[in-house]
Design an enzyme around this catalytic site. Sequence first.
Site, PDB file in Angstrom:
ATOM      1  N   PRO A   9       0.792  -1.227   0.000  1.00  0.00           N
ATOM      2  CA  PRO A   9       0.000   0.000   0.000  1.00  0.00           C
ATOM      3  C   PRO A   9       0.828   1.283   0.000  1.00  0.00           C
ATOM      4  O   PRO A   9       1.870   1.361   0.646  1.00  0.00           O
ATOM      5  CB  PRO A   9      -0.819  -0.101   1.301  1.00  0.00           C
ATOM      6  CG  PRO A   9      -0.113  -1.100   2.132  1.00  0.00           C
ATOM      7  CD  PRO A   9       0.537  -2.060   1.183  1.00  0.00           C
ATOM      8  N   ASN A  10       0.319   2.226  -0.738  1.00  0.00           N
ATOM      9  CA  ASN A  10       0.855   3.594  -0.849  1.00  0.00           C
ATOM     10  C   ASN A  10       2.131   3.700  -1.688  1.00  0.00           C
ATOM     11  O   ASN A  10       2.611   4.796  -1.941  1.00  0.00           O
ATOM     12  CB  ASN A  10       1.079   4.220   0.540  1.00  0.00           C
ATOM     13  CG  ASN A  10      -0.206   4.305   1.323  1.00  0.00           C
ATOM     14  OD1 ASN A  10      -1.173   4.882   0.840  1.00  0.00           O
ATOM     15  ND2 ASN A  10      -0.255   3.718   2.515  1.00  0.00           N
ATOM     16  N   ARG A  17       5.196  11.020  -2.520  1.00  0.00           N
ATOM     17  CA  ARG A  17       4.929  10.631  -1.132  1.00  0.00           C
ATOM     18  C   ARG A  17       6.168  10.872  -0.266  1.00  0.00           C
ATOM     19  O   ARG A  17       7.205  10.221  -0.452  1.00  0.00           O
ATOM     20  CB  ARG A  17       4.598   9.131  -1.095  1.00  0.00           C
ATOM     21  CG  ARG A  17       4.390   8.587   0.282  1.00  0.00           C
ATOM     22  CD  ARG A  17       4.323   7.064   0.270  1.00  0.00           C
ATOM     23  NE  ARG A  17       4.133   6.592   1.622  1.00  0.00           N
ATOM     24  CZ  ARG A  17       4.307   5.347   2.015  1.00  0.00           C
ATOM     25  NH1 ARG A  17       4.683   4.427   1.143  1.00  0.00           N
ATOM     26  NH2 ARG A  17       4.121   5.011   3.262  1.00  0.00           N
ATOM     27  N   TYR A  22      11.262   8.814   1.204  1.00  0.00           N
ATOM     28  CA  TYR A  22      11.245   7.765   0.180  1.00  0.00           C
ATOM     29  C   TYR A  22      11.908   8.168  -1.143  1.00  0.00           C
ATOM     30  O   TYR A  22      11.995   7.341  -2.054  1.00  0.00           O
ATOM     31  CB  TYR A  22       9.787   7.340  -0.083  1.00  0.00           C
ATOM     32  CG  TYR A  22       9.115   6.764   1.140  1.00  0.00           C
ATOM     33  CD1 TYR A  22       9.589   5.592   1.719  1.00  0.00           C
ATOM     34  CD2 TYR A  22       8.020   7.399   1.741  1.00  0.00           C
ATOM     35  CE1 TYR A  22       8.991   5.055   2.852  1.00  0.00           C
ATOM     36  CE2 TYR A  22       7.416   6.872   2.868  1.00  0.00           C
ATOM     37  CZ  TYR A  22       7.908   5.698   3.421  1.00  0.00           C
ATOM     38  OH  TYR A  22       7.313   5.163   4.553  1.00  0.00           O
ATOM     39  N   ASN A  73       8.182  -5.613  -1.112  1.00  0.00           N
ATOM     40  CA  ASN A  73       8.082  -4.432  -0.259  1.00  0.00           C
ATOM     41  C   ASN A  73       6.629  -4.388   0.200  1.00  0.00           C
ATOM     42  O   ASN A  73       5.754  -3.863  -0.500  1.00  0.00           O
ATOM     43  CB  ASN A  73       8.461  -3.142  -0.984  1.00  0.00           C
ATOM     44  CG  ASN A  73       8.498  -1.954  -0.006  1.00  0.00           C
ATOM     45  OD1 ASN A  73       8.011  -2.066   1.129  1.00  0.00           O
ATOM     46  ND2 ASN A  73       9.049  -0.837  -0.450  1.00  0.00           N
ATOM     47  N   ALA A  76       3.363  -0.917   4.740  1.00  0.00           N
ATOM     48  CA  ALA A  76       2.855  -0.965   6.122  1.00  0.00           C
ATOM     49  C   ALA A  76       2.437  -2.374   6.543  1.00  0.00           C
ATOM     50  O   ALA A  76       2.465  -2.702   7.735  1.00  0.00           O
ATOM     51  CB  ALA A  76       1.685  -0.001   6.273  1.00  0.00           C
ATOM     52  N   HIS A  79       4.459  -4.653   8.962  1.00  0.00           N
ATOM     53  CA  HIS A  79       4.407  -4.544  10.421  1.00  0.00           C
ATOM     54  C   HIS A  79       3.122  -5.117  11.011  1.00  0.00           C
ATOM     55  O   HIS A  79       2.972  -5.139  12.225  1.00  0.00           O
ATOM     56  CB  HIS A  79       4.538  -3.066  10.815  1.00  0.00           C
ATOM     57  CG  HIS A  79       5.598  -2.345  10.025  1.00  0.00           C
ATOM     58  ND1 HIS A  79       6.926  -2.695  10.086  1.00  0.00           N
ATOM     59  CD2 HIS A  79       5.535  -1.323   9.123  1.00  0.00           C
ATOM     60  CE1 HIS A  79       7.629  -1.905   9.272  1.00  0.00           C
ATOM     61  NE2 HIS A  79       6.803  -1.068   8.670  1.00  0.00           N
ATOM     62  N   ASP A  86       1.856 -15.871   6.479  1.00  0.00           N
ATOM     63  CA  ASP A  86       1.369 -17.239   6.300  1.00  0.00           C
ATOM     64  C   ASP A  86       1.420 -17.653   4.828  1.00  0.00           C
ATOM     65  O   ASP A  86       1.684 -18.824   4.526  1.00  0.00           O
ATOM     66  CB  ASP A  86      -0.062 -17.366   6.826  1.00  0.00           C
ATOM     67  CG  ASP A  86      -0.134 -17.411   8.346  1.00  0.00           C
ATOM     68  OD1 ASP A  86       0.929 -17.479   9.003  1.00  0.00           O
ATOM     69  OD2 ASP A  86      -1.257 -17.377   8.886  1.00  0.00           O
ATOM     70  N   GLU A  97      12.610  -9.529   1.765  1.00  0.00           N
ATOM     71  CA  GLU A  97      11.912  -8.340   2.280  1.00  0.00           C
ATOM     72  C   GLU A  97      12.747  -7.117   1.932  1.00  0.00           C
ATOM     73  O   GLU A  97      13.948  -7.093   2.205  1.00  0.00           O
ATOM     74  CB  GLU A  97      11.766  -8.458   3.806  1.00  0.00           C
ATOM     75  CG  GLU A  97      11.202  -7.193   4.442  1.00  0.00           C
ATOM     76  CD  GLU A  97      11.049  -7.302   5.956  1.00  0.00           C
ATOM     77  OE1 GLU A  97      11.036  -8.424   6.500  1.00  0.00           O
ATOM     78  OE2 GLU A  97      10.963  -6.234   6.592  1.00  0.00           O
ATOM     79  N   SER A 101      13.267   2.882   2.891  1.00  0.00           N
ATOM     80  CA  SER A 101      13.814   3.581   4.057  1.00  0.00           C
ATOM     81  C   SER A 101      14.444   2.578   5.020  1.00  0.00           C
ATOM     82  O   SER A 101      14.155   1.375   4.963  1.00  0.00           O
ATOM     83  CB  SER A 101      12.698   4.353   4.768  1.00  0.00           C
ATOM     84  OG  SER A 101      11.721   3.460   5.281  1.00  0.00           O
ATOM     85  N   ARG A 110       7.807   0.561  13.323  1.00  0.00           N
ATOM     86  CA  ARG A 110       8.350   0.040  12.063  1.00  0.00           C
ATOM     87  C   ARG A 110       9.515  -0.918  12.313  1.00  0.00           C
ATOM     88  O   ARG A 110      10.077  -1.494  11.378  1.00  0.00           O
ATOM     89  CB  ARG A 110       8.828   1.186  11.160  1.00  0.00           C
ATOM     90  CG  ARG A 110       7.720   2.081  10.685  1.00  0.00           C
ATOM     91  CD  ARG A 110       8.230   3.135   9.708  1.00  0.00           C
ATOM     92  NE  ARG A 110       7.344   4.287   9.708  1.00  0.00           N
ATOM     93  CZ  ARG A 110       6.215   4.372   8.999  1.00  0.00           C
ATOM     94  NH1 ARG A 110       5.848   3.403   8.208  1.00  0.00           N
ATOM     95  NH2 ARG A 110       5.464   5.456   9.078  1.00  0.00           N
TER      96      ARG A 110
HETATM   97  C1  DQA Z   1       8.401   1.056   3.583  1.00  0.00           C
HETATM   98  C2  DQA Z   1       8.528   1.233   5.098  1.00  0.00           C
HETATM   99  C3  DQA Z   1       7.203   0.976   5.785  1.00  0.00           C
HETATM  100  O1  DQA Z   1       7.337   1.168   7.203  1.00  0.00           O
HETATM  101  C4  DQA Z   1       6.148   1.952   5.288  1.00  0.00           C
HETATM  102  O2  DQA Z   1       4.904   1.659   5.861  1.00  0.00           O
HETATM  103  C5  DQA Z   1       6.063   1.991   3.800  1.00  0.00           C
HETATM  104  C6  DQA Z   1       7.285   1.925   3.007  1.00  0.00           C
HETATM  105  C7  DQA Z   1       9.702   1.429   2.844  1.00  0.00           C
HETATM  106  O3  DQA Z   1       9.845   1.017   1.695  1.00  0.00           O
HETATM  107  O4  DQA Z   1      10.548   2.132   3.391  1.00  0.00           O
HETATM  108  O5  DQA Z   1       4.994   2.173   3.245  1.00  0.00           O
HETATM  109  O6  DQA Z   1       8.130  -0.311   3.315  1.00  0.00           O
END
Ligand code: DQA
Length: 146
Positions: A9-10, A17, A22, A73, A76, A79, A86, A97, A101, A110
């Site tokens: 997401p996002n 953003r 980022y 990636n 959020a 976390h 699963d 993973e 950031s 985080r």
């Molecule tokens: C993220 C770090 C996560 O904590 C955050 O919620 C993101 C981006 C990163 O790529 O740094 O959306 O995964």
Amino acid sequence: MRVLYLNGPNLNLLGTREPGVYGRLTLGEIEAQVQALARTLGVETEFRQSNHEGELVTWIQHSPATHDVIVLNAAAYTHTSIALRDAIAATGQPTLEIHLSNVHAREEFRHRSLIAPVCRGIIAGFGGHSYILALHAAISLSPLQK
Ligand code: DQA
């Protein structure tokens, strides 16, 4: 070798953003950089992004039929998501993973990753370059490299 990059997401908002956190590259620009490198290395890459946890779960479930490694990636959901963890465990699909950031230098919430224990390794803190590093890491997991 086929590498599936899944983005949570996002991450569709990259570029605008929180650029101080980022960076200014869009996800499409990161994808283009990864694909240019992948071509020179003879690796196939595919990028997908979803704001929906269940869609990410479905993509993970189906990935062993089409891809060798997932670069995830989870944003959020890293976390919070037992469902993603699963799905990785259920498929046994080698998964990396990644984060743009350095999540450990940020807010305490985080610092915990629910998916890390079922991933083969973690890359965080290199901005868009985390995605490039992940390609090299994915190749290192190939049986041919062992
Ligand atoms: C993220 C770090 C996560 O904590 C955050 O919620 C993101 C981006 C990163 O790529 O740094 O959306 O995964």
